[in-house]
Scaffold this active site. Structure first.
Site, short mmCIF file in Angstrom:
data_model
loop_
_atom_site.label_atom_id
_atom_site.label_comp_id
_atom_site.label_asym_id
_atom_site.label_seq_id
_atom_site.Cartn_x
_atom_site.Cartn_y
_atom_site.Cartn_z
N ASN A 8 0.87 -1.19 0.00
CA ASN A 8 0.00 0.00 0.00
C ASN A 8 0.90 1.23 0.00
O ASN A 8 1.51 1.56 1.02
CB ASN A 8 -0.88 -0.06 1.26
CG ASN A 8 -1.70 1.21 1.46
OD1 ASN A 8 -1.78 2.05 0.57
ND2 ASN A 8 -2.30 1.33 2.64
N TRP A 9 0.99 1.89 -1.14
CA TRP A 9 1.88 3.04 -1.25
C TRP A 9 1.30 4.29 -0.59
O TRP A 9 1.98 5.30 -0.48
CB TRP A 9 2.20 3.32 -2.73
CG TRP A 9 3.31 2.46 -3.28
CD1 TRP A 9 3.75 1.27 -2.76
CD2 TRP A 9 4.11 2.72 -4.44
NE1 TRP A 9 4.77 0.78 -3.53
CE2 TRP A 9 5.02 1.64 -4.56
CE3 TRP A 9 4.15 3.75 -5.38
CZ2 TRP A 9 5.96 1.59 -5.60
CZ3 TRP A 9 5.08 3.68 -6.41
CH2 TRP A 9 5.98 2.61 -6.52
N LYS A 10 0.02 4.25 -0.23
CA LYS A 10 -0.64 5.41 0.39
C LYS A 10 -0.42 6.65 -0.50
O LYS A 10 -0.40 6.50 -1.72
CB LYS A 10 -0.13 5.61 1.82
CG LYS A 10 -0.21 4.30 2.62
CD LYS A 10 0.01 4.48 4.09
CE LYS A 10 -0.10 3.13 4.78
NZ LYS A 10 -0.04 3.21 6.24
N HIS A 92 -9.46 1.06 4.96
CA HIS A 92 -8.19 1.23 5.68
C HIS A 92 -8.41 2.19 6.85
O HIS A 92 -9.21 3.11 6.76
CB HIS A 92 -7.13 1.78 4.72
CG HIS A 92 -5.76 1.77 5.31
ND1 HIS A 92 -5.33 2.73 6.20
CD2 HIS A 92 -4.73 0.90 5.16
CE1 HIS A 92 -4.09 2.44 6.57
NE2 HIS A 92 -3.70 1.34 5.96
N GLU A 94 -6.79 4.59 7.86
CA GLU A 94 -6.57 6.00 7.52
C GLU A 94 -7.78 6.58 6.80
O GLU A 94 -8.11 7.76 6.96
CB GLU A 94 -5.28 6.15 6.69
CG GLU A 94 -4.05 5.93 7.57
CD GLU A 94 -2.84 5.35 6.87
OE1 GLU A 94 -2.77 5.38 5.62
OE2 GLU A 94 -1.95 4.84 7.59
N GLU A 162 -5.21 -4.98 10.63
CA GLU A 162 -4.19 -3.96 10.84
C GLU A 162 -4.47 -3.20 12.13
O GLU A 162 -5.31 -2.29 12.14
CB GLU A 162 -4.19 -2.97 9.67
CG GLU A 162 -3.86 -3.59 8.33
CD GLU A 162 -3.29 -2.56 7.37
OE1 GLU A 162 -2.18 -2.80 6.87
OE2 GLU A 162 -3.94 -1.52 7.15
N GLY A 168 2.77 2.11 10.74
CA GLY A 168 3.77 3.16 10.60
C GLY A 168 4.52 3.49 11.88
O GLY A 168 5.21 4.51 11.96
N SER A 207 3.55 -2.29 10.25
CA SER A 207 4.99 -2.39 10.51
C SER A 207 5.59 -3.74 10.12
O SER A 207 6.52 -4.22 10.77
CB SER A 207 5.30 -2.06 11.98
OG SER A 207 4.95 -0.71 12.25
N GLY A 228 2.85 -1.19 4.22
CA GLY A 228 2.88 0.23 3.86
C GLY A 228 4.29 0.67 3.53
O GLY A 228 4.79 0.46 2.42
N GLY A 229 4.97 1.26 4.50
CA GLY A 229 6.29 1.87 4.28
C GLY A 229 7.28 0.97 3.57
O GLY A 229 7.99 1.41 2.66
#
Ligand code: PGA
Length: 248
Positions: A8-10, A92, A94, A162, A168, A207, A228-229
């Site tokens: 997930n590049w967000k 998600h 977010e 999640e 993150g 994470s 993600g990251g």
């Protein structure tokens, strides 16, 4: 069941970042697991073009409930499919936090995704306060019941657990805590969908990185990851793909 490594590049990445996609495909032309990247909407068509002829799947990060119309700034599931996506992340944390998305809306979006032929990656997860209050299973169970549509199948729905406090932050639940939640999700899905539930993929997200992927993938009922990251760099995401491919 083919396991799923989903990135997930967000809200990260411009055209220059597509070099990472090429590096990933070159390093993992035929992994044992399924490999998915969900870039910002602006990059979906370009990434799908960069991935043509490869096993890499492309997904969106959200969609509208409708197919078209007067909804400025929104994108329909059919548009994502038209741009080259075969998946879409929905609900998600977010989106739930930044845009006030509730379970019923996530469910309606999942129905729209199914109608457009997309597989929905439906996210659930507790906040730190909810975990501290001992409410984790209740919260994720209720999000699952409210967000997953009746027509969900192993082919059109993936569930991502999640924990909000793990996203993150570099913090993760213990392996026993992950096992407890994933076991609970599997049981709730089996109550509702019967034998179909055994084939529904349950991803852990929050994470995940190369250094913890192998131990997380060894947990019962973990069928992949939503990353993600660590999905932004081909070397990191590739290492996670490699760890999932090696897991049995
Ligand atoms: P993270 O994000 O891997 O950067 O923690 C996971 C996610 O939000 O999907």
């Amino acid at each position: 069941m083919k396991k799923l490594a989903a990135g997930n590049w967000k809200m990260n990445g411009t055209a220059a970042a597509l070099a990472e996609v090429k590096a990933l495909i070159d390093a993992y032309p035929d992994p044992a697991c399924e490999m998915l990247l969900c870039p910002p909407a602006t990059l979906i068509a370009q990434m799908a073009w960069a991935a043509r002829g490869s096993v890499l799947k492309i997904g969106g990060q959200d969609c509208h409930t409708g197919t078209s119309g007067a909804h400025t700034g929104d994108i329909s599931a059919a548009m994502l499919a038209d741009a080259g996506a075969s998946y879409v992340i929905l609900g998600h944390s977010e989106r739930r936090a930044d845009h006030g998305e509730r379970d019923a809306l996530v469910r309606a979006k999942a129905e729209a995704a199914r109608a457009a032929g997309l597989t929905a990656v439906i996210c659930v997860g507790e906040t730190e306060a909810e975990r501290d209050a001992g409410r984790t299973l209740e919260v994720v169970g209720s999000q699952l019941a409210g967000s997953v549509p009746d027509g969900a199948t192993a082919a059109n729905a993936v569930i991502a657990y999640e924990p909000v406090w793990a996203i993150g932050t570099g913090r993760t639940p213990t392996l026993a805590e992950i096992a407890e939640v994933h076991g609970h999700l599997r049981a709730r899905l089996a109550e509702r969908f019967g034998p179909e539930a055994a084939g529904m993929r349950l991803l852990y997200g929050g994470s995940v990185k190369p250094s913890n992927a192998t131990e997380i993938f060894a947990v019962a009922n973990v069928d992949g990851a939503l990353v993600g990251g660590a999905s932004l760099k081909a070397a990191d995401f590739g290492a996670i793909v490699g760890a999932l491919s090696a897991a049995d």
